[in-house]
Structure formats: structure tokens, C-alpha cells
Write a protein that holds these residues in place. Structure first.
Motif, PDB file in Angstrom:
ATOM      1  N   LEU A 186    -117.331 -18.757 -35.005  1.00 38.48           N
ATOM      2  CA  LEU A 186    -118.358 -18.117 -35.827  1.00 38.48           C
ATOM      3  C   LEU A 186    -118.528 -16.664 -35.410  1.00 38.48           C
ATOM      4  N   HIS A 187    -118.617 -16.414 -34.120  1.00 40.94           N
ATOM      5  CA  HIS A 187    -118.766 -15.041 -33.638  1.00 40.94           C
ATOM      6  C   HIS A 187    -117.571 -14.182 -34.024  1.00 40.94           C
ATOM      7  N   GLY A 194    -124.589 -19.984 -38.869  1.00 39.62           N
ATOM      8  CA  GLY A 194    -125.373 -18.923 -38.261  1.00 39.62           C
ATOM      9  C   GLY A 194    -125.854 -19.340 -36.886  1.00 39.62           C
ATOM     10  N   PHE A 195    -126.198 -18.329 -36.094  1.00 37.99           N
ATOM     11  CA  PHE A 195    -126.590 -18.593 -34.710  1.00 37.99           C
ATOM     12  C   PHE A 195    -127.445 -17.445 -34.204  1.00 37.99           C
ATOM     13  N   VAL A 196    -128.396 -17.755 -33.324  1.00 37.65           N
ATOM     14  CA  VAL A 196    -129.140 -16.756 -32.561  1.00 37.65           C
ATOM     15  C   VAL A 196    -129.567 -17.396 -31.246  1.00 37.65           C
ATOM     16  N   GLN A 197    -129.668 -16.573 -30.217  1.00 38.94           N
ATOM     17  CA  GLN A 197    -130.211 -17.065 -28.954  1.00 38.94           C
ATOM     18  C   GLN A 197    -131.375 -16.197 -28.530  1.00 38.94           C
ATOM     19  N   VAL A 243    -124.088 -14.420 -38.441  1.00 38.00           N
ATOM     20  CA  VAL A 243    -124.052 -15.208 -39.676  1.00 38.00           C
ATOM     21  C   VAL A 243    -122.651 -15.103 -40.244  1.00 38.00           C
ATOM     22  N   ASP A 244    -122.119 -16.241 -40.649  1.00 44.27           N
ATOM     23  CA  ASP A 244    -120.792 -16.267 -41.262  1.00 44.27           C
ATOM     24  C   ASP A 244    -120.754 -15.277 -42.424  1.00 44.27           C
TER      25      ASP A 244
END
Length: 130
Positions: free
Chosen positions: A17-18, A54-57, A73-74
Motif C-alpha cells: 500500500l505504501h 488506507g492506513f494511518v498511525q 491511501v491507495d
């Protein structure tokens, strides 16, 4: 879209994803699960069915300050509110943990997203390359 806090991280899936979101090497797999377990207050995945889109940390100082990192986000889902939903969920998680401030650094081309779509306000900051 389904937002899942602290989802079980597959290093290859999150690395892919990244790579899609930031133009990185899709063959490079980073140790996300270990890093998140050791350093993150929380992390949130956006899923379309079983697909991570999507991803967040959120990292923190153990006190009032939380730090938004790695919002991704893709590309085929950008502009559809996924990123803003992730940031809102991250802010909610940080607030629930007792944090008083959520910090974010971003490149100039992301100013509209963070300031307008997510509600951050501009502040002066400093940076040292190590």
C-alpha cells in the motif's frame, strides 16, 4: 469502507500500500507490525472488503502529544474521503487516550488536505536532517 483500529498488520500488504501511495519499491517489505507494536499509540486501516486501501498511525510521547504518521491511501481511492476519515478516526483514538494535541508534518502539496479537509491549523516547526 470499514475503518479498523489496531488491525492485525501484514507487513507485505502494508508495504505494498505504501509503495502504491508514495511511489516506492513494491518489492521492499518493511517490518510494520513490529514497529507499530513497539512505537504506536494506535493505527487504523481502511478496508474495502478484505483489501487494505488506507492506513494511518499515531505515535505519542506518553503524555499530551500525539503525532500523525504514514497517512497513505491507495491511489485508486484518493479523493473519496478515505484519508480524511482515517485522520478523524486517528484524532478520536488519540483524544480517547487522553492526548491534548495531534501534530502532523506534511509536504506543501498536501496543505489543502491537512488544513482544509482535516482541520489542522498551520504552525511553525523545525526539522533537522539526520
Amino acid at each position: 469502507m470499514n475503518l479498523v483500529p489496531r488491525f492485525p498488520v501484514d507487513d507485505a500488504e502494508l508495504s505494498a500500500l505504501h509503495a502504491r501511495a508514495f511511489g516506492g519499491d513494491p518489492a521492499e517489505v518493511r517490518p510494520w507490525a513490529d514497529r507499530l507494536q513497539r512505537h504506536a499509540l494506535t493505527w487504523i486501516g481502511a478496508f474495502d472488503g478484505a483489501r487494505l486501501t488506507g492506513f494511518v498511525q499515531v505515535s505519542w510521547d506518553g503524555g499530551p502529544h500525539a503525532f500523525l504518521l504514514d497517512t497513505a491511501v491507495d491511489p485508486d481511492r484518493q479523493g473519496q474521503g478515505v484519508g480524511a476519515a482515517l485522520v478523524r478516526a486517528a484524532a478520536d483514538q488519540a483524544r480517547a487516550a487522553g492526548c491534548e494535541w495531534l501534530h502532523v508534518d506534511f509536504e506543501p502539496h498536501l496543505e489543502h488536505f491537512y488544513l482544509d479537509a482535516c482541520g489542522f491549523r498551520p504552525t511553525p516547526a523545525g526539522l533537522i536532517a539526520l
